[in-house]
Design a protein around this motif. Sequence first.
Motif, short mmCIF file in Angstrom:
data_model
loop_
_atom_site.label_atom_id
_atom_site.label_comp_id
_atom_site.label_asym_id
_atom_site.label_seq_id
_atom_site.Cartn_x
_atom_site.Cartn_y
_atom_site.Cartn_z
N TRP A 209 -12.84 -59.04 0.90
CA TRP A 209 -12.28 -58.29 -0.22
C TRP A 209 -12.26 -56.81 0.13
O TRP A 209 -13.08 -56.32 0.91
N TYR B 82 -5.66 -57.25 -8.10
CA TYR B 82 -5.93 -57.23 -9.53
C TYR B 82 -6.77 -56.00 -9.84
O TYR B 82 -7.18 -55.26 -8.94
N CYS C 245 -10.15 -54.13 -11.95
CA CYS C 245 -11.52 -54.43 -12.37
C CYS C 245 -12.19 -53.16 -12.87
O CYS C 245 -12.19 -52.14 -12.18
N THR D 68 -21.99 -55.96 -9.86
CA THR D 68 -20.68 -56.55 -10.11
C THR D 68 -20.25 -57.52 -9.02
O THR D 68 -20.61 -57.37 -7.85
N VAL D 69 -19.50 -58.54 -9.42
CA VAL D 69 -18.82 -59.42 -8.47
C VAL D 69 -17.31 -59.21 -8.61
O VAL D 69 -16.51 -60.08 -8.27
N LEU D 70 -16.96 -58.03 -9.12
CA LEU D 70 -15.56 -57.60 -9.23
C LEU D 70 -14.73 -58.58 -10.05
O LEU D 70 -13.66 -59.03 -9.63
N GLU D 71 -15.24 -58.91 -11.24
CA GLU D 71 -14.48 -59.79 -12.12
C GLU D 71 -13.18 -59.10 -12.54
O GLU D 71 -13.14 -57.90 -12.78
N GLU D 72 -12.12 -59.88 -12.64
CA GLU D 72 -10.83 -59.34 -13.05
C GLU D 72 -10.91 -58.87 -14.50
O GLU D 72 -11.35 -59.60 -15.38
N SER D 73 -10.48 -57.66 -14.76
CA SER D 73 -10.52 -57.09 -16.11
C SER D 73 -9.55 -55.91 -16.18
O SER D 73 -9.06 -55.43 -15.16
N SER E 182 -14.59 -68.07 -3.17
CA SER E 182 -13.58 -67.31 -3.93
C SER E 182 -14.18 -66.19 -4.77
O SER E 182 -13.48 -65.59 -5.60
N VAL E 183 -15.45 -65.88 -4.59
CA VAL E 183 -16.11 -64.82 -5.37
C VAL E 183 -16.52 -63.68 -4.43
O VAL E 183 -17.23 -63.92 -3.45
#
Length: 204
Positions: A84, A120, A122, A129-134, A179-180
């Motif tokens: 990533w 995306y 974040c 953080t695990v860089l969640e989509e937001s 995928s994380v």
Amino acid sequence: MLVSDMLMRVAFCFSVFTSLILTTTAHTQTCRCSKYTFPNKEVFATCRDLPHSPSFLHWTYQPATGNLDIAFRHSGIENPTNTWVAWAINPNNNLIQAMPGAQALVAVPAQTCGAVMRGYTCSISSYNTVLEESNISYPYSNLMVTFQNNEVTIFAKLTLPKCTTSLVHLWQSGSVSDSVPEVHDMASANLNSKEILHLVSPPT
């Protein structure tokens, strides 16, 4: 001629020679991003070789409107399927604690056929953080990610508050597992991948 005089002249010449080498090296490094040509022929007004990692930021900024077009490049990616990459702005302009509150553009491996990576946004709330989509606090458009020649490029248009002249930005890369995105390395280079970016008339 006294021996001491000869030694002083030799030392002076060596100092001048070393200074020339360092100046030439610095100039070459500073110009790396300016020599890059984007495959889509897009042109940006300004660019910067970012310290502590093989990363580069290109941008065009209009202070009157706050429109900021950017292309963030990160090189040296051997395997894009488990990597990533992210570039972010800290809206609080906190250089010491730049990560919490940062508004990030993230590139991760794509899970669909025909694409290598996807992008995306974040909003980073903490160091864990695990860089969640937001959603992020800046209006944005034209978010796109490309991968070519072992290099990821994140393109986007952001709208900053009008007349912004500088900001705190940060950049990172790390591994992906199941995928994380995983936490990036804690090496000195990673921890120092942040700075104040002067959008208008950046220092040379």
